[in-house]
Design a protein around this motif. Structure first.
Motif, mmCIF file in Angstrom:
data_model
loop_
_atom_site.group_PDB
_atom_site.id
_atom_site.type_symbol
_atom_site.label_atom_id
_atom_site.label_comp_id
_atom_site.label_asym_id
_atom_site.label_seq_id
_atom_site.Cartn_x
_atom_site.Cartn_y
_atom_site.Cartn_z
ATOM 1 N N GLY A 1 67.153 2.616 83.584
ATOM 2 C CA GLY A 1 67.634 1.233 83.483
ATOM 3 C C GLY A 1 69.080 1.059 83.914
ATOM 4 N N GLN A 2 69.747 2.138 84.299
ATOM 5 C CA GLN A 2 71.168 2.048 84.684
ATOM 6 C C GLN A 2 71.300 1.889 86.197
ATOM 7 O OE1 GLN A 2 73.625 2.017 82.364
ATOM 8 N NE2 GLN A 2 71.911 2.096 80.907
ATOM 9 N N PRO A 3 72.409 1.295 86.640
ATOM 10 C CA PRO A 3 72.638 1.254 88.092
ATOM 11 C C PRO A 3 72.853 2.674 88.611
ATOM 12 C CG PRO A 3 74.573 0.486 86.886
ATOM 13 C CD PRO A 3 73.488 0.660 85.874
ATOM 14 N N TRP A 4 72.323 2.990 89.772
ATOM 15 C CA TRP A 4 72.446 4.353 90.332
ATOM 16 C C TRP A 4 73.805 4.468 91.001
ATOM 17 C CZ3 TRP A 4 71.380 8.980 89.498
ATOM 18 C CH2 TRP A 4 71.269 9.969 90.474
ATOM 19 N N THR A 5 74.822 4.666 90.150
ATOM 20 C CA THR A 5 76.208 4.715 90.617
ATOM 21 C C THR A 5 76.853 6.011 90.136
ATOM 22 O OG1 THR A 5 77.001 3.710 88.588
ATOM 23 C CG2 THR A 5 76.490 2.208 90.412
ATOM 24 N N GLU A 6 78.020 6.275 90.679
ATOM 25 C CA GLU A 6 78.737 7.482 90.298
ATOM 26 C C GLU A 6 79.077 7.459 88.806
ATOM 27 O OE1 GLU A 6 82.116 8.321 92.696
ATOM 28 O OE2 GLU A 6 82.379 10.324 91.834
ATOM 29 N N ALA A 7 79.418 6.269 88.284
ATOM 30 C CA ALA A 7 79.772 6.170 86.857
ATOM 31 C C ALA A 7 78.574 6.571 85.991
ATOM 32 C CB ALA A 7 80.210 4.743 86.532
ATOM 33 N N THR A 8 77.376 6.089 86.378
ATOM 34 C CA THR A 8 76.163 6.458 85.629
ATOM 35 C C THR A 8 75.942 7.961 85.707
ATOM 36 O OG1 THR A 8 75.154 4.321 86.113
ATOM 37 C CG2 THR A 8 73.661 6.099 85.508
ATOM 38 N N VAL A 9 76.137 8.507 86.897
ATOM 39 C CA VAL A 9 75.894 9.938 87.096
ATOM 40 C C VAL A 9 76.881 10.761 86.257
ATOM 41 C CG1 VAL A 9 75.932 11.806 88.801
ATOM 42 C CG2 VAL A 9 74.871 9.618 89.368
ATOM 43 N N GLN A 10 78.138 10.349 86.253
ATOM 44 C CA GLN A 10 79.145 11.080 85.466
ATOM 45 C C GLN A 10 78.767 11.084 83.986
ATOM 46 O OE1 GLN A 10 81.825 12.796 86.422
ATOM 47 N NE2 GLN A 10 81.541 12.412 88.616
ATOM 48 N N GLN A 11 78.308 9.942 83.506
ATOM 49 C CA GLN A 11 77.904 9.836 82.103
ATOM 50 C C GLN A 11 76.678 10.733 81.851
ATOM 51 O OE1 GLN A 11 78.960 8.916 79.379
ATOM 52 N NE2 GLN A 11 77.122 8.800 78.103
ATOM 53 N N ALA A 12 75.702 10.672 82.772
ATOM 54 C CA ALA A 12 74.472 11.474 82.609
ATOM 55 C C ALA A 12 74.795 12.965 82.675
ATOM 56 C CB ALA A 12 73.460 11.090 83.680
ATOM 57 N N MET A 13 75.798 13.343 83.470
ATOM 58 C CA MET A 13 76.198 14.765 83.544
ATOM 59 C C MET A 13 76.673 15.241 82.174
ATOM 60 S SD MET A 13 78.229 14.859 87.169
ATOM 61 C CE MET A 13 79.105 16.382 86.849
ATOM 62 N N ARG A 14 77.449 14.383 81.510
ATOM 63 C CA ARG A 14 77.949 14.772 80.179
ATOM 64 C C ARG A 14 76.786 14.921 79.202
ATOM 65 N NH1 ARG A 14 82.390 11.656 81.932
ATOM 66 N NH2 ARG A 14 81.488 9.675 81.281
ATOM 67 N N VAL A 15 75.814 14.008 79.299
ATOM 68 C CA VAL A 15 74.648 14.083 78.401
ATOM 69 C C VAL A 15 73.860 15.368 78.685
ATOM 70 C CG1 VAL A 15 72.476 12.964 77.741
ATOM 71 C CG2 VAL A 15 74.506 11.574 78.208
ATOM 72 N N LEU A 16 73.649 15.651 79.963
ATOM 73 C CA LEU A 16 72.859 16.837 80.346
ATOM 74 C C LEU A 16 73.534 18.119 79.861
ATOM 75 C CD1 LEU A 16 70.427 17.990 81.870
ATOM 76 C CD2 LEU A 16 71.734 17.845 83.998
ATOM 77 N N GLN A 17 74.862 18.160 79.964
ATOM 78 C CA GLN A 17 75.576 19.368 79.549
ATOM 79 C C GLN A 17 75.557 19.556 78.031
ATOM 80 O OE1 GLN A 17 79.200 18.631 81.759
ATOM 81 N NE2 GLN A 17 78.665 20.249 83.212
ATOM 82 N N ALA A 18 75.381 18.436 77.316
ATOM 83 C CA ALA A 18 75.357 18.538 75.849
ATOM 84 C C ALA A 18 73.924 18.689 75.318
ATOM 85 C CB ALA A 18 76.004 17.294 75.245
#
Ligand code: FAD
Length: 356
Positions: free
Chosen positions: A289-306
């Motif tokens: 549901g998020q826009p496919w943008t760098e900001a979304t990706v940066q946030q998702a990277m943090r989630v994936l790493q945690a």
């Protein structure tokens, strides 16, 4: 080697065992050392009659228990002669791959459907192992660093288990595993096939690194979504010390549907980060549901790493695995912008060119 005690080999006994391997049709209840039924019904009957027998497919895992751990297998049930388990059924909705289909054949079919998997398919073991190892053996073995499971999880595959007494049941692949090399299969059950849904007609595979149906991507900055209409992007990444014939330290497979620059559905399978192959549910939720943008990706990277707490072992440290997980998501993002995928083969070619 010279200092080890000599192994005693009883040649007469060994010869007798080998002679028993002759592939004559056998009744499922016959109590032979090697049972190789030729139909699924006979196979399930044999499984019910001999639940203690060691199930074997291509033996690329089981063979090592014998050669390395010197285990003696009193009775072996070979699944690879059962015609139904060797079949690939292709319908408009799905690809159903028999559990005893070789890795070579299975990956050839998957790559025909999703060409971006070509390099990943080549990275699975080496040719001899791919030619004798089976897709079902990889899934049933349930190694946390097995390569096909993250892919099949990302493709939303179902496994079909069967027993003579209760018939067939299907479940999402990730639901097969209950712990380290533990699964929900009952002693009289076998894995008979893996069913991979095909993309709906509106989705299809784009050229590597480029979203389908997207005109040239226009966004990519923090707040501008990549312009794409009905795009599906699938990439599978394997990180290992050697390029050829090595086991993954980390495996990450990302399958993303976007429409008008928004993530409609994210499906992510990961290996090497937990006791079993896993779905990265929290990261999927962070993208959906998020826009496919760098900001979304940066946030998702943090989630994936945690999301996971990978262990340190001889293949990689936990920290390395966690860092790589995030980096692979970033790489996926960069490749989705339409640039050429950053493959090792390409880097090697560039190095070669500059050296000449
Ligand atoms: C040199 C080498 C390199 C390798 N590289 C890789 C790699 O890059 N990536 C990777 O993921 N793996 C790798 N492997 C591991 C192995 O090749 C795979 O796990 C392979 O897919 C196993 O399939 P198989 O048919 O040989 O299984 P087998 O060894 O025959 O069986 C494996 C397990 O699955 C069970 N089993 C098999 N079929 C069924 C069934 N139908 N129903 C229920 N249980 C079943 C068996 O009882 C056993 O417990 C490698 C192995 C070697 C030797």
């Amino acid at each position: 080697m010279a200092q080890l005690p000599p192994m005693a080999v009883n040649e007469a006994e060994l010869l007798q065992k080998l002679e028993l391997l002759a592939l004559t049709p056998q009744a499922p209840e016959a109590n032979l050392a090697y049972i190789a039924p030729t139909t699924q019904a006979e196979l399930l009957a044999a499984r019910a009659a001999h639940p203690q027998a060691q199930v074997v497919a291509g033996a690329t895992d089981v063979g090592l228990w014998v050669t390395k751990q010197h285990r003696q297998l009193a009775q072996v049930l070979d699944v690879t002669r059962a015609a139904e388990l060797r079949r690939i059924d292709d319908t408009p909705e799905h690809i159903a791959i028999g559990a005893a289909v070789t890795l070579t054949e299975a990956f050839a079919r998957l790559t025909a459907q999703w060409p971006s998997l070509a390099e990943f398919a080549h990275r699975f073991a080496g040719l001899p192992v791919r030619n004798s190892g089976t897709l079902g053996g990889n899934v049933a073995n349930g190694s946390p660093i097995g390569d096909s499971m993250p892919l099949l999880i990302a493709l939303r595959a179902q496994v079909v288990l069967a027993s003579q007494a209760r018939g067939e049941r299907a479940l999402p692949l990730e639901a097969l595993y209950t712990g380290y090399r533990q699964n929900v299969m009952a002693p009289d059950e076998l894995l008979v096939r893996i069913v991979v849904p095909k993309p709906s007609p509106t989705e299809s595979e784009p050229p590597p690194g480029r979203p389908k149906a997207a005109s040239a991507p226009t966004g990519g900055s923090d707040d501008t979504p990549v312009r794409s209409v009905g795009a599906n992007i699938l990439q599978a990444y394997k990180i290992s010390k050697r390029f050829d014939d090595d086991i993954s330290a980390v495996c990450l497979v990302l399958n993303l549907d976007t429409a008008d620059g928004t993530v409609q559905r994210a499906s992510i399978g990961a290996g090497g980060v937990a006791a079993t192959p896993v779905r990265a549910q929290q990261t999927e939720a962070a993208l959906q549901g998020q826009p496919w943008t760098e900001a979304t990706v940066q946030q998702a990277m943090r989630v994936l790493q945690a999301e996971f707490s990978p262990i340190s072992d001889m293949r990689a440290s936990g920290d390395y695995r966690r860092t790589v997980l995030g980096n692979l998501l970033q790489r996926f993002w960069l490749e989705s912008l339409g640039g050429a995928p950053a493959s090792i083969a390409q880097l090697q070619a560039t190095h070669l060119e500059s050296a000449l």
